[in-house]
Design a protein around this motif. Structure first.
Motif, short mmCIF file in Angstrom:
data_model
loop_
_atom_site.label_atom_id
_atom_site.label_comp_id
_atom_site.label_asym_id
_atom_site.label_seq_id
_atom_site.Cartn_x
_atom_site.Cartn_y
_atom_site.Cartn_z
N VAL A 1 0.83 -1.20 0.00
CA VAL A 1 0.00 0.00 0.00
C VAL A 1 0.87 1.25 0.00
O VAL A 1 0.64 2.19 -0.79
CB VAL A 1 -0.96 -0.01 1.20
CG1 VAL A 1 -1.69 1.33 1.31
CG2 VAL A 1 -1.97 -1.14 1.06
N GLU B 1 -6.97 -2.20 -10.06
CA GLU B 1 -8.16 -2.79 -9.44
C GLU B 1 -8.04 -4.31 -9.37
O GLU B 1 -8.49 -4.94 -8.40
CB GLU B 1 -9.41 -2.37 -10.22
CG GLU B 1 -9.71 -0.89 -10.09
CD GLU B 1 -11.04 -0.52 -10.70
OE1 GLU B 1 -11.80 -1.45 -11.05
OE2 GLU B 1 -11.33 0.67 -10.82
N TYR C 1 -5.79 -4.99 -6.41
CA TYR C 1 -6.49 -4.81 -5.14
C TYR C 1 -7.45 -5.97 -4.85
O TYR C 1 -7.75 -6.26 -3.69
CB TYR C 1 -7.28 -3.50 -5.15
CG TYR C 1 -6.47 -2.28 -4.79
CD1 TYR C 1 -5.35 -2.39 -3.98
CD2 TYR C 1 -6.83 -1.02 -5.27
CE1 TYR C 1 -4.61 -1.27 -3.65
CE2 TYR C 1 -6.10 0.10 -4.94
CZ TYR C 1 -4.98 -0.03 -4.12
OH TYR C 1 -4.25 1.08 -3.80
N THR C 2 -7.95 -6.60 -5.92
CA THR C 2 -8.88 -7.72 -5.72
C THR C 2 -8.15 -9.02 -5.41
O THR C 2 -8.56 -9.79 -4.54
CB THR C 2 -9.74 -7.91 -7.00
OG1 THR C 2 -10.43 -6.70 -7.27
CG2 THR C 2 -10.73 -9.04 -6.80
#
Length: 284
Positions: A73, A102, A105-106
């Protein structure tokens, strides 16, 4: 800005980083061996049972996973700050979404949560397995606001009160099963050096077993807010040789503390209140 003007801030940052690194090395170098061991366990106390590696490894693994997520992060934040910093008066190109980010992040949380869930469930099953026949069984009653210990194999007991902290004796190298009961509210039986605690729930007996493998004196406490005098629910644990354990049991028997105490029993605080009332004492 001149070339020398750009170099000076970089040198200052490098010097600051060097000072911080040197300070960290000096602090860690000044720690005792015991403190360094505690750092290696990430603040866990020195283990005292054969089962502690199950919890210790899970604890350290969870921290490693947390650090990995933190690095990812923070790395993305720093990358975004540098890559999309303001250049002139024009704003960076605005987009509604970014498929690679994305997707990351998944998927990334799955690599953390799935192994963590698997090892947690596996270790929990091992820690709560009571299929092995123990060497001795101790009945633990958590009452407001102290503890009662029944040595079921020897049929002797020790009752603690709010002012008299009880001591639990266990023989080293022998598997002990704790059978937990409560006559009033939810308590939690916790010996930090055992890395294990379990709720003591009224009407719902719980049990677990451990094998102490290191002699010594350990602190025990209630880990569940159970009422006004929760802070008094402390007890001591002495892991001793088999002979010392037997001598303690014989001492309880000689002191007249024979038999098994069955819940419900009156709380230690209530006993003292009744004693004061019967003798005409005042109690607020």
């Amino acid at each position: 800005m001149s070339q020398s003007g750009r170099v000076r801030p970089a040198r200052r940052r490098a010097a600051t980083a060097a000072v911080l690194l040197l300070g960290t090395v000096l602090v860690l170098g000044g720690c005792s061996a015991e403190q360094r061991d505690e750092w290696s366990r990430l603040a866990l106390p020195e283990p005292a049972t054969e089962e502690t590696p199950l919890i210790g490894n899970l604890w350290i693994g969870a921290w490693i996973a947390a650090f990995a997520v933190g690095v990812l992060v923070w790395g993305l934040i720093i990358w975004a700050v540098i890559a999309y910093r303001r250049r002139g008066d024009e704003l960076p190109k605005q987009t509604r979404f970014n498929i690679p980010i994305e997707f990351l992040y998944t998927v990334a949380p799955l690599f953390v949560l799935v192994p963590l869930f698997y090892f947690t469930a596996d270790h929990q099953e091992q820690l709560t397995d009571t299929s092995q026949e123990p060497d001795l069984v101790v009945g633990v009653i958590g009452q407001q606001w102290s503890w009662t210990f029944n040595y079921l194999d020897e049929e002797v007991h020790e009752i603690g009160t709010i002012n008299d902290r009880p001591t639990l004796y266990l023989p080293v190298g022998q598997t002990v099963r704790f059978e937990l009961e409560s006559p009033d509210v939810i308590h939690s039986f916790w010996v930090p050096a055992f890395y294990m605690k379990m709720d003591v729930i009224p009407g719902h007996p719980n049990s677990f077993q451990v094998t102490p493998d290191r002699e010594g004196s350990y602190a025990g406490r209630c880990a569940e807010l159970c009422g006004a005098y929760h802070q008094s629910m402390l007890f001591n644990v002495e892991v001793v040789s088999e002979q010392e354990y037997q001598d303690h049991v014989d001492g309880l028997r000689e002191a007249g503390q024979e038999g098994i105490i069955e819940p419900p029993i009156r709380g230690a605080y209530d006993d003292e209140v009744l004693s004061e009332e019967n003798t005409g004492g005042d109690h607020e």
